[in-house]
Scaffold this active site. Structure first.
Site, PDB file in Angstrom:
ATOM      1  N   LYS A  87       7.340   6.722  22.174  1.00  0.00           N
ATOM      2  CA  LYS A  87       6.258   5.885  21.622  1.00  0.00           C
ATOM      3  C   LYS A  87       6.096   4.619  22.469  1.00  0.00           C
ATOM      4  O   LYS A  87       4.995   4.181  22.751  1.00  0.00           O
ATOM      5  CB  LYS A  87       6.558   5.490  20.174  1.00  0.00           C
ATOM      6  CG  LYS A  87       6.375   6.614  19.174  1.00  0.00           C
ATOM      7  CD  LYS A  87       6.365   6.107  17.743  1.00  0.00           C
ATOM      8  CE  LYS A  87       7.696   5.553  17.311  1.00  0.00           C
ATOM      9  NZ  LYS A  87       8.771   6.514  17.177  1.00  0.00           N
ATOM     10  N   CYS A 176       9.413  -0.906   2.597  1.00  0.00           N
ATOM     11  CA  CYS A 176      10.385  -0.391   3.578  1.00  0.00           C
ATOM     12  C   CYS A 176      11.699  -1.155   3.637  1.00  0.00           C
ATOM     13  O   CYS A 176      12.698  -0.578   4.058  1.00  0.00           O
ATOM     14  CB  CYS A 176       9.760  -0.271   4.967  1.00  0.00           C
ATOM     15  SG  CYS A 176       9.582  -1.788   5.883  1.00  0.00           S
ATOM     16  N   MET A 177      11.749  -2.430   3.224  1.00  0.00           N
ATOM     17  CA  MET A 177      13.041  -3.110   3.355  1.00  0.00           C
ATOM     18  C   MET A 177      13.367  -4.104   2.263  1.00  0.00           C
ATOM     19  O   MET A 177      14.310  -4.861   2.392  1.00  0.00           O
ATOM     20  CB  MET A 177      13.224  -3.746   4.732  1.00  0.00           C
ATOM     21  CG  MET A 177      12.065  -4.433   5.379  1.00  0.00           C
ATOM     22  SD  MET A 177      11.046  -5.628   4.540  1.00  0.00           S
ATOM     23  CE  MET A 177      11.962  -6.726   3.682  1.00  0.00           C
ATOM     24  N   MET A 361      15.588   3.700   5.756  1.00  0.00           N
ATOM     25  CA  MET A 361      14.795   4.043   4.576  1.00  0.00           C
ATOM     26  C   MET A 361      15.562   4.852   3.532  1.00  0.00           C
ATOM     27  O   MET A 361      15.259   4.796   2.352  1.00  0.00           O
ATOM     28  CB  MET A 361      13.535   4.807   4.993  1.00  0.00           C
ATOM     29  CG  MET A 361      12.538   3.982   5.759  1.00  0.00           C
ATOM     30  SD  MET A 361      12.078   2.475   4.917  1.00  0.00           S
ATOM     31  CE  MET A 361      12.865   1.277   5.956  1.00  0.00           C
ATOM     32  N   GLY A 398      12.176  -0.926   9.835  1.00  0.00           N
ATOM     33  CA  GLY A 398      11.272   0.073  10.389  1.00  0.00           C
ATOM     34  C   GLY A 398      10.111  -0.510  11.175  1.00  0.00           C
ATOM     35  O   GLY A 398       9.525   0.172  12.004  1.00  0.00           O
ATOM     36  N   GLN A 399       9.749  -1.757  10.919  1.00  0.00           N
ATOM     37  CA  GLN A 399       8.544  -2.320  11.529  1.00  0.00           C
ATOM     38  C   GLN A 399       8.915  -3.467  12.478  1.00  0.00           C
ATOM     39  O   GLN A 399       9.946  -4.110  12.314  1.00  0.00           O
ATOM     40  CB  GLN A 399       7.602  -2.833  10.443  1.00  0.00           C
ATOM     41  CG  GLN A 399       7.187  -1.738   9.461  1.00  0.00           C
ATOM     42  CD  GLN A 399       6.112  -2.220   8.500  1.00  0.00           C
ATOM     43  OE1 GLN A 399       4.954  -2.286   8.863  1.00  0.00           O
ATOM     44  NE2 GLN A 399       6.488  -2.553   7.285  1.00  0.00           N
TER      45      GLN A 399
END
Lengths: 772, 97
Positions: A87, A176-177, A361, A398-399
């Site tokens: 990615k 997500c967190m 996650m 995740g971000q």
């Protein structure tokens, strides 16, 4: 041209040497290279963090004729040392999709029509003001993202909390967190990991807790594999609910039944105590024991409220609590053989072994997410394996800026850039820095994300501005929330870079600048703040999300709070924001330092980054004169919590007899709105699918590619089967990636959440299958 | 063509005169305490470019010579540098191959 080509090859020679040096000497830095690279004559290279996950890889973006044309790993960045995942290597292509949003659009008579962006901004300000005047301050809301830059989130919080007086600010990082945050806060009193990625270079054992790092954090996983190759005594233990690419590379995979990680973690603690592996000196000096409420619910009903209450307990009380979690008892519940539980305990318990636990996650999207975070900390705290190189309980994000923007800036309903809205001193600090009356800041949190979209459905919220996220793909129990957003008297503004299912429900669409089309900062999983300059121009009328908010704020009369000039607003915003974190516990690097380095870890004190917090060898905030100082809690101790096993909100039964687990794949970023526009990534995984165990597929009578209907109590979806693909679920479970908007799996999922963190559980609900 | 071996292996395998020489990069390690000397000595050599590491006793050396004779001569000079402890090839690219 011949000369240019030679210079290009020379750049490759230098890059190769840097990569080799980085592999041989971790942390090596070549400061002079950037200026050298600028002179290549063909492509100019500038540093940036990667656009995608929370790892925070440093990349060098190659620009030619004003267009980003190439990416390579930044060898000066200690995160990835020159490496990228697929990615990352293809990231700049995501800037140039054919259907990029370049003009503002407003819905008129049911259709979206292009308008000048200034007209759209006028309309947003007008609607926001009208809604607030007519329905009250809490009828307007901002929903942002862990992909917001730090300035994006900061100005959003300042406008809504400081100026408009509503705490209706949330971000998709809640999805997500949030459990990681509440895990840190309840165990340590301070958010974010005490360790750093350098732990990978010191650990002997890695335990991945429900975490497919090979696909979700591939660069860090590569560092783990490199560590195992370099040293003879390194093991990777994959503790999971399905077989993945991480399982393929792990030394051992241990499969547990969904939700029973709670019980297994307690059983590991039981074994540690039974075998006298407790680090008594550490525990006596640095740990206190607590219990909270039990049978705490799942939040599936509107207006759900839960407040935990901590009560102290003794070590002996804790031992009694653990008697329900002998390995033999837990084997029956979890499916994990008692010998494997004892094996895990022996790894954590061996004082000669350095253990790093990773999770993401699997533990956070969990109706007991806070609890399972607490329980993994319990294990590390019992054996004193924390805050030293290689010994780390490590929550991954995740971000790219879930930490930097959401957790540090505080773009959640209860948060402020420093502290929480409930705290008077924190409100006073915010009012002072923001130059607003302290009365403006409401001391009561309003809606967390799920409740925010429920409020939109109910009509309690009538105006919502969504930036850098795609909730019409990601919200669980999606049908309710999409129907809510489409109701007649709701006004939805969406700022994004491509059309999505969320722009489909918008009344106004603002074209946003993406990543390096603007200046900004991200904050990654290891407390590293990463600056990036504007490297290329945004297309058409696309505008940074920060500047969009400033434009609207000024239209609403807040020129004094948003006085900045377009030429240096990011620097000015950063220096204002930095005041919130002054002091050794969270000092942030000045703008001038951020622009020079490939990321700086906070606390940044006296020119030094802090790699391991709570350890006075590394952390200048430690003042108690002891070996560790857990200064986040008033008792200066880390807290071990007695947290029991409680079942999932919805489990398979005779009618809905399969677990549904959802997640991601290596090639796609979240909802795929960017990566599906990159041909290489799209072609690698062009559409979503449902993974089945081969025996379940045989019983159902489906083969690879045949269509399967997945039905839950909330909705149904039909999609192709994948059998023995990259992931293989256990019998009785199916797995579906959520990147593909053609298959909205969240129409099927359940909006149950952890009552403490309010983070939904996307990993567990009950479905039944039919051959379509 | 990409090389992972040492320069001499590449050179001994070549029989014909080459029109375009390959570019090489190396990791150069100084003898103890000789980092500054090594940087000075390498900087003084023609066809050499150096990038010293900021925080380790390592210097990246890039060579770009016009012909084989000069390449051979440069190799000899490098071999005789008193401040140099070792030289490891990191990259070699020969456009002709």
């Amino acid at each position: 041209m011949r000369l240019d080509r030679r210079q290009f090859i020379k750049q490759a020679a230098i890059s190769s040497a840097f990569a080799t040096a980085g592999a041989l000497f971790p942390g090596i830095s070549f400061g002079g290279w950037s200026s050298l690279a600028q002179n290549s004559g063909m492509i100019s290279w500038q540093k940036s963090p990667c656009r995608f996950c929370g790892t925070g890889c440093g990349v060098l973006v190659g620009v030619s004729d004003g267009r980003a044309v190439a990416v390579k790993g930044d060898p000066n960045c200690s995160v990835n040392k020159g490496l990228c995942c697929m990615k990352g290597y293809h990231s700049v292509q995501a800037l140039y999709g054919k259907d990029r949003l370049t003009k503002a659009m407003v819905r008129k008579n049911g259709s979206l029509v292009e308008v000048p962006i200034q007209e759209a901004l006028d309309l947003i300000a007008q609607k926001l003001q009208e809604t607030k005047d007519k329905h009250g301050k809490d009828s307007v809301a901002m929903y942002g993202s862990g992909q917001w830059t730090i300035p994006d989130g900061y100005v959003a919080s300042k406008l809504f909390k400081g100026c408009l007086g509503t705490n209706n600010v949330e971000a998709n990082a809640r999805l997500c967190m949030a459990s990681a945050v509440t895990g840190f806060m309840t165990s340590f009193g301070l958010d974010e990991p005490m360790g750093c990625y350098e732990d990978i270079d010191h650990a002997n054992v890695f335990v991945t807790w429900g975490n497919n790092m090979a696909e979700m954090h591939p660069v860090l996983f590569s560092r783990m594999l490199a560590q195992r190759k370099r040293k003879v005594d390194v093991k990777i233990i994959d503790f999971a609910t399905r077989y993945t690419r991480t399982s393929q590379a792990a030394d051992k995979t241990i499969i547990f039944k969904p939700q029973t990680d709670l019980a297994v973690a307690n059983a590991i603690c039981y074994e540690i105590i039974r075998n006298d592996w407790v680090n008594s000196n550490f525990v006596n000096e640095h740990v206190s024991f607590h219990k909270g409420k039990t049978n705490i619910g799942y939040g599936t009903e509107d207006h759900f409220v839960f407040n935990d209450k901590a009560e102290p307990m003794s070590f002996d009380d804790f031992k009694v609590f653990l008697e329900d979690y002998t390995p033999e008892k837990v084997e029956k519940l979890s499916g994990v053989p008692a010998k494997d539980i004892k094996y895990l305990a022996s790894l954590y318990g061996d004082p000669s072994v350095k253990v790093t636990s990773f999770w993401c996650m699997g533990m956070n999207q969990h109706t007991r997410g806070t609890w399972i975070n607490n329980l993994v900390y319990n294990i590390h705290l019992l054996v004193g394996k924390i805050s030293t190189p290689g010994n780390s309980p490590f929550s991954l994000t995740g971000q790219p800026s879930a930490c930097g923007t959401v957790r540090e800036v505080g773009t959640l309903t209860h948060k402020l850039p420093h502290g929480v809205v409930m705290n008077e001193q924190d409100r006073e600090m915010a009012a002072d820095i923001w130059d607003v009356p302290v009365e403006n800041i409401d001391p009561k949190p309003s809606y967390h994300t799920v409740e925010m979209f429920r409020a939109l459905d109910r009509g309690d919220i009538k105006f919502i501005w969504i930036q850098v996220t795609n909730p019409m793909v990601t919200m669980p129990n999606l049908i309710r929330y999409r129907d809510g957003a489409l109701k007649d008297d709701r006004f939805v503004v969406v700022s994004d870079v491509y059309p999505t299912p969320t722009t489909d429900v918008a009344d106004v669409i603002l074209p946003a600048a993406m990543w390096i089309e603007q200046e900004g900062m991200y904050g990654n999983s290891e407390r590293r703040t990463q600056h990036f300059a504007q490297i290329v121009d945004p297309p058409g009328e696309a505008m940074s999300d920060t500047w969009q908010i400033i434009e609207v704020a000024r239209r609403l009369g807040f020129e004094k709070q948003f006085p900045w000039d377009e030429s240096d607003y990011i620097e000015k915003i950063w220096e204002e924001y930095r005041r919130f974190h002054a002091g050794p516990k969270h000092e942030m690097a000045p703008y001038s330092v951020l622009t020079q380095r490939s990321g700086v870890q906070w606390p940044f004190v006296n020119g030094e980054e802090t790699r391991w917090r709570f350890n006075p060898k590394y952390d200048p905030a430690c003042t108690n004169g002891k070996e560790y100082d857990f200064y986040g809690k008033k008792d200066n101790r880390a807290w071990i919590w007695a947290r029991p096993y409680e079942p999932a909100a919805e489990s398979p039964d005779s009618e809905y007899n399969f677990w549904l687990n959802t997640g991601r794949v290596l090639e796609h970023w979240h909802t795929g709105s960017m990566t599906r526009r990159v041909p290489v990534l799209h072609n690698a995984v062009p559409s979503s699918y449902v993974e089945l165990h081969p025996e379940d597929a045989a019983e159902l009578g489906v083969v690879n590619g045949e269509r399967v209907k997945i039905i839950s109590r909330r909705g149904e979806i039909t999609m192709p089967a994948q059998i023995n693909g990259r992931g293989v679920p256990v019998r009785g479970m199916v797995f579906v990636p959520f990147f593909d908007e053609s298959y909205l799996i969240n129409e099927v999922t359940l909006d149950a959440f952890c009552p403490i963190s309010k983070q939904p559980d996307y990993k567990k609900c009950a479905v039944r299958l039919e051959k379509a | 063509m990409w090389y992972s071996g040492v320069y001499t292996e590449w050179y001994s395998s070549k029989n014909n005169k080459k029109e375009t020489m390959p570019i090489f990069s190396y990791l150069a390690m100084p003898r103890e305490g000789a980092r500054e000397n090594l940087c000075t000595e390498l900087s003084n050599l023609e066809y050499c470019q150096i990038i010293p590491a900021e925080n380790k006793e390592i210097v990246v050396l890039v060579t770009d010579t016009p012909d084989e004779d000069i390449e051979r001569s440069l190799q000899l000079k490098l071999k005789n540098l008193t401040s140099l402890q070792s030289l490891s090839l990191a990259f070699g690219y020969d456009e002709q191959d």
